[in-house]
Scaffold this motif. Structure first.
Motif, mmCIF file in Angstrom:
data_model
loop_
_atom_site.group_PDB
_atom_site.id
_atom_site.type_symbol
_atom_site.label_atom_id
_atom_site.label_comp_id
_atom_site.label_asym_id
_atom_site.label_seq_id
_atom_site.Cartn_x
_atom_site.Cartn_y
_atom_site.Cartn_z
ATOM 1 N N ARG A 20 -15.948 43.921 -40.283
ATOM 2 C CA ARG A 20 -15.469 45.202 -40.798
ATOM 3 C C ARG A 20 -15.619 45.247 -42.313
ATOM 4 O O ARG A 20 -15.398 44.253 -43.002
ATOM 5 C CB ARG A 20 -14.008 45.400 -40.392
ATOM 6 C CG ARG A 20 -13.474 46.808 -40.677
ATOM 7 C CD ARG A 20 -12.027 46.973 -40.232
ATOM 8 N NE ARG A 20 -11.158 46.013 -40.886
ATOM 9 C CZ ARG A 20 -10.619 44.959 -40.292
ATOM 10 N NH1 ARG A 20 -10.847 44.722 -39.015
ATOM 11 N NH2 ARG A 20 -9.832 44.124 -40.950
ATOM 12 N N THR A 80 -13.892 47.483 -44.554
ATOM 13 C CA THR A 80 -12.578 47.606 -45.180
ATOM 14 C C THR A 80 -11.725 46.385 -44.849
ATOM 15 O O THR A 80 -11.937 45.704 -43.840
ATOM 16 C CB THR A 80 -11.871 48.882 -44.709
ATOM 17 O OG1 THR A 80 -11.769 48.865 -43.276
ATOM 18 C CG2 THR A 80 -12.642 50.113 -45.130
ATOM 19 N N SER A 88 -7.293 51.100 -39.864
ATOM 20 C CA SER A 88 -6.466 52.246 -40.213
ATOM 21 C C SER A 88 -5.204 52.274 -39.351
ATOM 22 O O SER A 88 -5.204 51.829 -38.198
ATOM 23 C CB SER A 88 -7.248 53.550 -40.018
ATOM 24 O OG SER A 88 -7.596 53.704 -38.656
ATOM 25 N N TYR A 110 -9.190 58.557 -40.052
ATOM 26 C CA TYR A 110 -9.741 58.194 -41.353
ATOM 27 C C TYR A 110 -11.151 58.751 -41.488
ATOM 28 O O TYR A 110 -11.825 59.048 -40.503
ATOM 29 C CB TYR A 110 -9.763 56.676 -41.543
ATOM 30 C CG TYR A 110 -10.754 55.959 -40.658
ATOM 31 C CD1 TYR A 110 -12.054 55.703 -41.074
ATOM 32 C CD2 TYR A 110 -10.392 55.546 -39.371
ATOM 33 C CE1 TYR A 110 -12.969 55.041 -40.269
ATOM 34 C CE2 TYR A 110 -11.283 54.882 -38.550
ATOM 35 C CZ TYR A 110 -12.566 54.637 -39.002
ATOM 36 O OH TYR A 110 -13.469 54.000 -38.181
ATOM 37 N N GLN A 162 -14.646 57.746 -43.916
ATOM 38 C CA GLN A 162 -15.155 56.678 -44.771
ATOM 39 C C GLN A 162 -16.619 56.923 -45.128
ATOM 40 O O GLN A 162 -17.421 57.290 -44.270
ATOM 41 C CB GLN A 162 -15.006 55.335 -44.049
ATOM 42 C CG GLN A 162 -15.563 54.143 -44.793
ATOM 43 C CD GLN A 162 -15.316 52.845 -44.034
ATOM 44 O OE1 GLN A 162 -14.194 52.566 -43.613
ATOM 45 N NE2 GLN A 162 -16.351 52.053 -43.838
ATOM 46 N N TYR A 164 -17.760 51.137 -50.803
ATOM 47 C CA TYR A 164 -17.212 52.070 -49.816
ATOM 48 C C TYR A 164 -16.018 52.812 -50.395
ATOM 49 O O TYR A 164 -15.398 52.387 -51.379
ATOM 50 C CB TYR A 164 -16.792 51.331 -48.543
ATOM 51 C CG TYR A 164 -15.597 50.416 -48.710
ATOM 52 C CD1 TYR A 164 -14.282 50.876 -48.537
ATOM 53 C CD2 TYR A 164 -15.769 49.082 -49.056
ATOM 54 C CE1 TYR A 164 -13.203 50.040 -48.697
ATOM 55 C CE2 TYR A 164 -14.697 48.238 -49.225
ATOM 56 C CZ TYR A 164 -13.403 48.721 -49.039
ATOM 57 O OH TYR A 164 -12.323 47.889 -49.216
ATOM 58 N N ARG A 219 -12.585 55.089 -48.594
ATOM 59 C CA ARG A 219 -11.952 55.530 -47.344
ATOM 60 C C ARG A 219 -10.644 56.252 -47.631
ATOM 61 O O ARG A 219 -9.863 55.845 -48.492
ATOM 62 C CB ARG A 219 -11.662 54.328 -46.430
ATOM 63 C CG ARG A 219 -11.037 54.746 -45.099
ATOM 64 C CD ARG A 219 -10.697 53.564 -44.220
ATOM 65 N NE ARG A 219 -9.564 52.796 -44.739
ATOM 66 C CZ ARG A 219 -8.968 51.820 -44.059
ATOM 67 N NH1 ARG A 219 -9.398 51.490 -42.858
ATOM 68 N NH2 ARG A 219 -7.952 51.170 -44.601
ATOM 69 N N GLU A 266 -8.676 54.187 -50.476
ATOM 70 C CA GLU A 266 -9.115 52.835 -50.805
ATOM 71 C C GLU A 266 -10.561 52.859 -51.281
ATOM 72 O O GLU A 266 -11.429 53.467 -50.650
ATOM 73 C CB GLU A 266 -8.992 51.921 -49.583
ATOM 74 C CG GLU A 266 -9.418 50.479 -49.839
ATOM 75 C CD GLU A 266 -9.235 49.590 -48.626
ATOM 76 O OE1 GLU A 266 -9.843 48.499 -48.592
ATOM 77 O OE2 GLU A 266 -8.502 49.980 -47.699
ATOM 78 N N THR A 286 -14.853 40.508 -51.123
ATOM 79 C CA THR A 286 -14.506 41.927 -51.189
ATOM 80 C C THR A 286 -13.468 42.147 -52.279
ATOM 81 O O THR A 286 -12.474 41.416 -52.364
ATOM 82 C CB THR A 286 -13.943 42.418 -49.842
ATOM 83 O OG1 THR A 286 -14.907 42.181 -48.811
ATOM 84 C CG2 THR A 286 -13.630 43.904 -49.902
ATOM 85 N N ALA A 319 -11.093 45.373 -53.848
ATOM 86 C CA ALA A 319 -10.684 46.735 -53.484
ATOM 87 C C ALA A 319 -9.487 47.186 -54.317
ATOM 88 O O ALA A 319 -8.679 46.366 -54.776
ATOM 89 C CB ALA A 319 -10.339 46.807 -52.000
ATOM 90 N N ALA A 330 -6.410 50.232 -53.916
ATOM 91 C CA ALA A 330 -5.823 51.182 -52.964
ATOM 92 C C ALA A 330 -4.689 51.945 -53.624
ATOM 93 O O ALA A 330 -3.829 51.356 -54.306
ATOM 94 C CB ALA A 330 -5.313 50.453 -51.727
#
Length: 463
Positions: free
Chosen positions: A215, A217, A221, A374, A376, A392, A394, A417, A431, A433, A435
């Motif tokens: 995945r 993210t 979700s 969601y 994305q 990405y 989302r 995010e 990764t 991120a 949020a």
């Protein structure tokens, strides 16, 4: 030489053995005589083996080309004479897995709050909170293989499960928990149709079926995962994948796309319905169905669309202990669409239904409507100085109960995010991120919603 040996042996008896008084000259003479006899025998054998030449010229005969008969290679004859080695069942077993190490930091917002007021927390990651540091989100080890032409098995434990109330309510990490334990029986030689028995993923929601190792993210979700938290249950499910669909998925896999896994283009199953590693509490079964279909839309691009639905009766845990005395209706229908990035992509899911939810006014669990999903967007860069990477963005929202928590509290989630995944080497994914969260905490004793900004990063090792 085999024919010469008896003659040599016989000749040796004709030569008198040396007496004690023989001189060196006499012994040398006897050796010379023996050598002469051997030479004569060799010459006679060579003369007998030589072909005889006809005295009269033969009549000319037309020459005809005849293909020589190929001689069987010695290695092939030896291999044919040996029995074929029988493959053992343990030769078909494969071992793999992945580990996810995370760090979450609340940059600003409701890190803490007074008793009865919501704090910034997530149902998916216990590392989001106050006084947190590095955490293992998942430590998975997968054992799978074929037990025959028509039977395979799959076993997956997780070494990063947390258990509460171990020492005066203290939470402890690093416990072992069963995630998957099933075997597949293939009903046709091409393995298009299979029956799966045991604890496995419930085919509801595209994102739920997708492995966390694949995945983009960091978390699933709230809206989709609330249907089947932890994604698994015990039951029986049938999957079917047409050849055309399988060919498209294989091409996408070879291209490095993030698929949801080959669970079949169509799936129908029945499960206990109480949730992962929970004892069944009623006689009702959870019935579920999923369909998904990829379309080639030109230029090597693929659009996949589908839907899923389930109906269930579930008894959530209650604050007083045990589970609720009565089962509650739990049913949903969802839709999904994925445009695989090449280089830009799009992904969206939405579901509607009803399920158990705590009512603050009645101070009890009731059946209430729910909805959410969601949207994305993502991009894919296949080659760069730092390796492949995927940025990405989302947005997700959800309004409904969270049946996996005590008293099935209501969640109200709005979140944006932004992130990027790097893969400097195939075995390593990193990764980063950010949020912006606005959430109601999954505890019916806390009121309101918390909000804040969270920095998140994860290092994933694939092995």
């Amino acid at each position: 030489m085999k024919q010469l040996f008896p003659a040599i042996l016989a000749t040796s008896f004709l030569v008198a053995p040396p007496a004690a008084g023989q001189t060196v000259q006499e012994l040398q003479r006897q050796i010379d005589e023996l050598k002469a006899v051997i030479a004569e025998m060799k010459a006679a054998q060579a003369a007998n083996a030589a072909p005889t030449t006809p005295s009269v010229p033969a009549t000319p005969v037309p020459q005809v080309a005849v293909a020589p008969k190929p001689a069987a290679p010695t290695a092939q004859l030896a291999a044919a004479s040996l029995p074929a080695k029988r493959e053992k069942w343990y030769d078909r077993i494969r071992l793999r897995g992945y580990t996810q190490l995370r760090l979450n930091e609340i940059i600003s917002g409701d890190r803490t709050a007074p008793a009865g007021t919501a704090r910034l927390r997530s149902v998916h990651d216990s590392g989001i909170g106050d006084n947190t540091g590095f955490t293992f989100r998942r430590i998975r080890l997968i054992l799978q293989g074929d037990l025959g032409e028509r039977v395979s098995f799959y076993l997956q434990p997780d070494f990063a499960t947390a258990v509460s109330s171990q020492s005066v309510g203290e939470r402890r990490e690093g416990f072992l928990q069963l995630r998957d334990a099933y075997f597949d029986a293939f009903l046709d030689p091409d393995k298009r149709f299979r029956l799966r028995f045991g604890q496995s993923k419930v085919p509801f929601g595209w994102e739920n079926m997708q492995s966390s190792s694949n995945r983009l993210t960091l978390d699933r979700s709230d809206a989709i995962n609330s249907g089947v938290p932890s994604e698994r249950d015990i039951g029986v499910v049938a999957y079917y994948t047409p050849t055309h669909v399988d060919d498209i998925w294989e091409r996408l896999t070879e291209d490095g796309q993030k698929l949801f896994g080959n669970y079949g283009a169509f799936g129908v199953g029945v499960y206990n319905g109480q949730g992962i590693n929970r004892e069944e509490a009623n006689d009702a079964l959870m019935a579920v169905a999923l369909a998904t279909w990829p379309f080639e839309i030109g230029g090597g691009r693929v659009l996949e669309v589908g839907g899923s639905a389930y109906t269930n009766r579930v008894q959530p845990e209650v604050r007083t202990g045990g589970v609720s005395a009565e089962p509650f209706t739990d049913e949903r229908v969802g839709l999904h669409a994925i445009l695989y990035p090449a280089p830009l992509g799009f992904q969206a899911e939405w579901n509607w239904g009803q399920g158990p939810e705590y009512d603050r006014t009645l101070r009890a669990i009731t059946t209430k409507p729910l909805h959410g999903g969601y949207v994305q967007a993502m991009a894919r860069v296949k080659a760069s100085p730092v390796g492949p990477f995927m940025p990405y963005a989302r947005w997700q929202t959800y309004r409904g109960g969270w049946k996996a928590a005590v008293n099935a509290p209501r969640l109200e989630t709005d979140e944006i995010e932004l992130g990027i995944e790097f893969q400097p080497v195939p075995a390593l994914e990193w990764t980063i991120a950010y949020a912006r969260m606005d959430r109601a905490e999954a505890d019916e004793r806390r009121m309101g919603r918390a909000e804040g900004d969270v920095f998140r990063t994860q290092l994933q090792l694939n092995y």
